[in-house]
Design a protein around this motif. Structure first.
Motif, PDB file in Angstrom:
ATOM      1  N   UNK A   5       0.838  -1.192   0.000  1.00  0.00           N
ATOM      2  CA  UNK A   5       0.000   0.000   0.000  1.00  0.00           C
ATOM      3  C   UNK A   5       0.878   1.248   0.000  1.00  0.00           C
ATOM      4  N   UNK A   6       0.801   1.985  -1.098  1.00  0.00           N
ATOM      5  CA  UNK A   6       1.564   3.217  -1.293  1.00  0.00           C
ATOM      6  C   UNK A   6       0.754   4.344  -0.665  1.00  0.00           C
ATOM      7  N   UNK A   7       1.313   4.953   0.391  1.00  0.00           N
ATOM      8  CA  UNK A   7       0.569   5.950   1.163  1.00  0.00           C
ATOM      9  C   UNK A   7       0.904   7.353   0.672  1.00  0.00           C
ATOM     10  N   UNK A   8      -0.080   7.996   0.097  1.00  0.00           N
ATOM     11  CA  UNK A   8       0.110   9.339  -0.463  1.00  0.00           C
ATOM     12  C   UNK A   8       0.353  10.384   0.622  1.00  0.00           C
ATOM     13  N   UNK A   9      -0.330  10.249   1.754  1.00  0.00           N
ATOM     14  CA  UNK A   9      -0.320  11.320   2.748  1.00  0.00           C
ATOM     15  C   UNK A   9       0.505  11.045   4.001  1.00  0.00           C
ATOM     16  N   UNK A  51       5.588   6.898   6.891  1.00  0.00           N
ATOM     17  CA  UNK A  51       5.484   5.533   6.375  1.00  0.00           C
ATOM     18  C   UNK A  51       5.104   5.606   4.899  1.00  0.00           C
ATOM     19  N   UNK A  52       6.017   5.176   4.038  1.00  0.00           N
ATOM     20  CA  UNK A  52       5.805   5.368   2.607  1.00  0.00           C
ATOM     21  C   UNK A  52       5.002   4.232   1.969  1.00  0.00           C
ATOM     22  N   UNK A  53       5.432   2.999   2.203  1.00  0.00           N
ATOM     23  CA  UNK A  53       4.739   1.821   1.686  1.00  0.00           C
ATOM     24  C   UNK A  53       4.603   0.818   2.818  1.00  0.00           C
ATOM     25  N   UNK A  54       3.433   0.218   2.944  1.00  0.00           N
ATOM     26  CA  UNK A  54       3.200  -0.726   4.039  1.00  0.00           C
ATOM     27  C   UNK A  54       2.522  -1.997   3.516  1.00  0.00           C
ATOM     28  N   UNK A  55       2.613  -3.051   4.304  1.00  0.00           N
ATOM     29  CA  UNK A  55       1.780  -4.238   4.106  1.00  0.00           C
ATOM     30  C   UNK A  55       0.988  -4.471   5.389  1.00  0.00           C
ATOM     31  N   UNK A  56      -0.031  -5.331   5.274  1.00  0.00           N
ATOM     32  CA  UNK A  56      -0.928  -5.593   6.388  1.00  0.00           C
ATOM     33  C   UNK A  56      -0.852  -7.054   6.801  1.00  0.00           C
ATOM     34  N   UNK A  57      -1.320  -7.338   8.003  1.00  0.00           N
ATOM     35  CA  UNK A  57      -1.461  -8.707   8.473  1.00  0.00           C
ATOM     36  C   UNK A  57      -2.836  -8.865   9.110  1.00  0.00           C
ATOM     37  N   UNK A  58      -3.331 -10.086   9.092  1.00  0.00           N
ATOM     38  CA  UNK A  58      -4.632 -10.387   9.668  1.00  0.00           C
ATOM     39  C   UNK A  58      -4.486 -10.637  11.163  1.00  0.00           C
ATOM     40  N   UNK A  59      -5.358 -10.005  11.963  1.00  0.00           N
ATOM     41  CA  UNK A  59      -5.366 -10.240  13.400  1.00  0.00           C
ATOM     42  C   UNK A  59      -6.815 -10.408  13.858  1.00  0.00           C
ATOM     43  N   UNK A  60      -6.995 -10.759  15.122  1.00  0.00           N
ATOM     44  CA  UNK A  60      -8.344 -10.903  15.666  1.00  0.00           C
ATOM     45  C   UNK A  60      -9.089  -9.568  15.666  1.00  0.00           C
ATOM     46  N   UNK A  61      -8.354  -8.478  15.670  1.00  0.00           N
ATOM     47  CA  UNK A  61      -8.973  -7.153  15.674  1.00  0.00           C
ATOM     48  C   UNK A  61      -9.153  -6.597  14.260  1.00  0.00           C
ATOM     49  N   UNK A  62      -8.812  -7.393  13.269  1.00  0.00           N
ATOM     50  CA  UNK A  62      -8.902  -6.929  11.895  1.00  0.00           C
ATOM     51  C   UNK A  62      -7.517  -6.670  11.329  1.00  0.00           C
ATOM     52  N   UNK A  63      -7.433  -6.095  10.131  1.00  0.00           N
ATOM     53  CA  UNK A  63      -6.127  -5.818   9.522  1.00  0.00           C
ATOM     54  C   UNK A  63      -5.306  -4.875  10.400  1.00  0.00           C
ATOM     55  N   UNK A  64      -4.017  -5.168  10.493  1.00  0.00           N
ATOM     56  CA  UNK A  64      -3.109  -4.309  11.244  1.00  0.00           C
ATOM     57  C   UNK A  64      -1.799  -4.186  10.459  1.00  0.00           C
ATOM     58  N   UNK A  65      -0.999  -3.212  10.826  1.00  0.00           N
ATOM     59  CA  UNK A  65       0.269  -2.951  10.158  1.00  0.00           C
ATOM     60  C   UNK A  65       1.192  -4.156  10.271  1.00  0.00           C
ATOM     61  N   UNK A  66       1.783  -4.535   9.154  1.00  0.00           N
ATOM     62  CA  UNK A  66       2.728  -5.641   9.135  1.00  0.00           C
ATOM     63  C   UNK A  66       4.144  -5.109   8.957  1.00  0.00           C
ATOM     64  N   UNK A  67       4.503  -4.738   7.724  1.00  0.00           N
ATOM     65  CA  UNK A  67       5.841  -4.226   7.441  1.00  0.00           C
ATOM     66  C   UNK A  67       5.748  -2.806   6.885  1.00  0.00           C
ATOM     67  N   UNK A  68       6.814  -2.040   7.115  1.00  0.00           N
ATOM     68  CA  UNK A  68       6.932  -0.685   6.569  1.00  0.00           C
ATOM     69  C   UNK A  68       8.165  -0.634   5.677  1.00  0.00           C
ATOM     70  N   UNK A  69       8.010  -0.060   4.504  1.00  0.00           N
ATOM     71  CA  UNK A  69       9.096   0.025   3.535  1.00  0.00           C
ATOM     72  C   UNK A  69       9.271   1.469   3.069  1.00  0.00           C
ATOM     73  N   UNK A  70      10.483   1.767   2.679  1.00  0.00           N
ATOM     74  CA  UNK A  70      10.724   2.984   1.935  1.00  0.00           C
ATOM     75  C   UNK A  70      10.412   2.718   0.463  1.00  0.00           C
ATOM     76  N   UNK A  71      10.068   3.760  -0.266  1.00  0.00           N
ATOM     77  CA  UNK A  71       9.781   3.570  -1.685  1.00  0.00           C
ATOM     78  C   UNK A  71      10.966   2.948  -2.403  1.00  0.00           C
ATOM     79  N   UNK A  72      12.180   3.325  -1.985  1.00  0.00           N
ATOM     80  CA  UNK A  72      13.376   2.803  -2.636  1.00  0.00           C
ATOM     81  C   UNK A  72      13.565   1.307  -2.396  1.00  0.00           C
ATOM     82  N   UNK A  73      12.888   0.742  -1.382  1.00  0.00           N
ATOM     83  CA  UNK A  73      12.965  -0.704  -1.140  1.00  0.00           C
ATOM     84  C   UNK A  73      12.123  -1.482  -2.138  1.00  0.00           C
TER      85      UNK A  73
END
Length: 286
Positions: free
Chosen positions: A253-257, A261-283
């Motif tokens: 997920x490329x975050x415009x605003x 945190x520039x690009x992130x992925x999500x993980x499934x949890x009991x509370x719903x989607x939550x932040x998984x990994x954070x990346x720089x655009x250059x990664x």
């Protein structure tokens, strides 16, 4: 296909407005506010190079508004579209397509600039087709009282007057492939009518440009909805649908605003989607 992050300039917005009914004691942990209750906001655009086509997704605020106007948004940093394009070896005249997720001023302002003598407006990207959809365009040029301050005529009408405006061939579905541009879009109506979220197949990844469906990583929990959204309950439903899909498909997920945190992925949890990994655009955009 090559992808480039284009930094168009940063600003600040009221943290309470950005998180609606969520208490400051909660959102301040992920999006810390300054003494004026303002949080850092980016205007991070995406440039798609594929064959002879250079598509720019959104255009930031631009620079043609008054000093008083920009004073409301506490601009910071030195980034501009022109400088960021030049960094990657491009010029505004190289852009063949401008895809506008929606027409709020912080997404479309850079699409139009003052002409050379300052007597009127002209499009910034002279050789580009500007893409919107008819439903959202009509919504923006005949604005409701809630959004009128976000739909500025000088950002919008010169695009049509230039003859460069094009509408996508929209289907009656919230997810479709745009043959005109070569990527998919998810249509969301909670923030504003017919906002378009681009989804690209890039190498072995799916990358989604989140625009205002997910402004920052701090907005991942479903009830964390902006006060700017016209239909907040619909935003919650759309976020749930999209974030579940993004989690299942391991989308990036490329975050415009989100200025941190520039690009992130999500993980499934009991509370719903939550932040998984954070990346720089250059990664990711290599």
């Amino acid at each position: 296909m090559k992808l480039y992050a284009i930094e168009s300039g940063n600003f600040k917005l009221d943290g309470g407005a950005m998180f609606g009914v969520v208490p400051k004691t909660i959102w301040n942990k992920t999006n810390p506010a300054d003494s004026n209750n303002l949080i850092d906001i980016a205007a991070r655009l995406l440039l798609i190079e594929e064959g002879n086509r250079l598509t720019l997704v959104d255009t930031g605020m631009g620079n043609k508004q008054s000093e008083k106007f920009f004073g409301y948004y506490s601009l910071w940093g030195n980034d501009t579209i022109e400088k960021s394009l030049q960094k990657h070896g491009f010029h505004t005249s190289d852009i063949t397509d401008v895809f506008l997720t929606h027409l709020h001023f912080d997404h479309v302002g850079g699409a139009v600039q003052w002409n050379k003598d300052g007597s009127g407006y002209e499009t910034t990207f002279k050789n580009a087709r500007y893409w919107s959809n008819k439903e959202h365009w009509d919504w923006a040029v005949n604005p409701n009282a809630r959004e009128k301050a976000s739909f500025l005529k000088e950002n919008i009408l010169p695009i049509q007057e230039s003859g460069q405006l094009h509408f996508i061939d929209r289907k009656e579905t919230d997810y479709q492939h745009l043959s005109e541009l070569g990527f998919d879009v998810f249509i969301a109506n909670g923030h504003t009518e017919k906002q378009m979220i681009p989804i690209l197949n890039y190498q072995d990844k799916k990358i989604a440009f989140m625009a205002d469906l997910l402004p920052t990583a701090g907005h991942i929990p479903l009830p964390y909805v902006m006060g700017y959204d016209t239909r907040p309950l619909l935003t919650i439903a759309e976020k749930e649908k999209f974030l579940q899909m993004a989690t299942e498909q391991n989308m990036y997920l490329f975050l415009e605003h989100d200025s941190h945190n520039q690009i992130i992925t999500l993980k499934k949890t009991e509370k719903g989607p939550r932040l998984n990994e954070v990346y720089k655009c250059s990664d990711i955009l290599i």
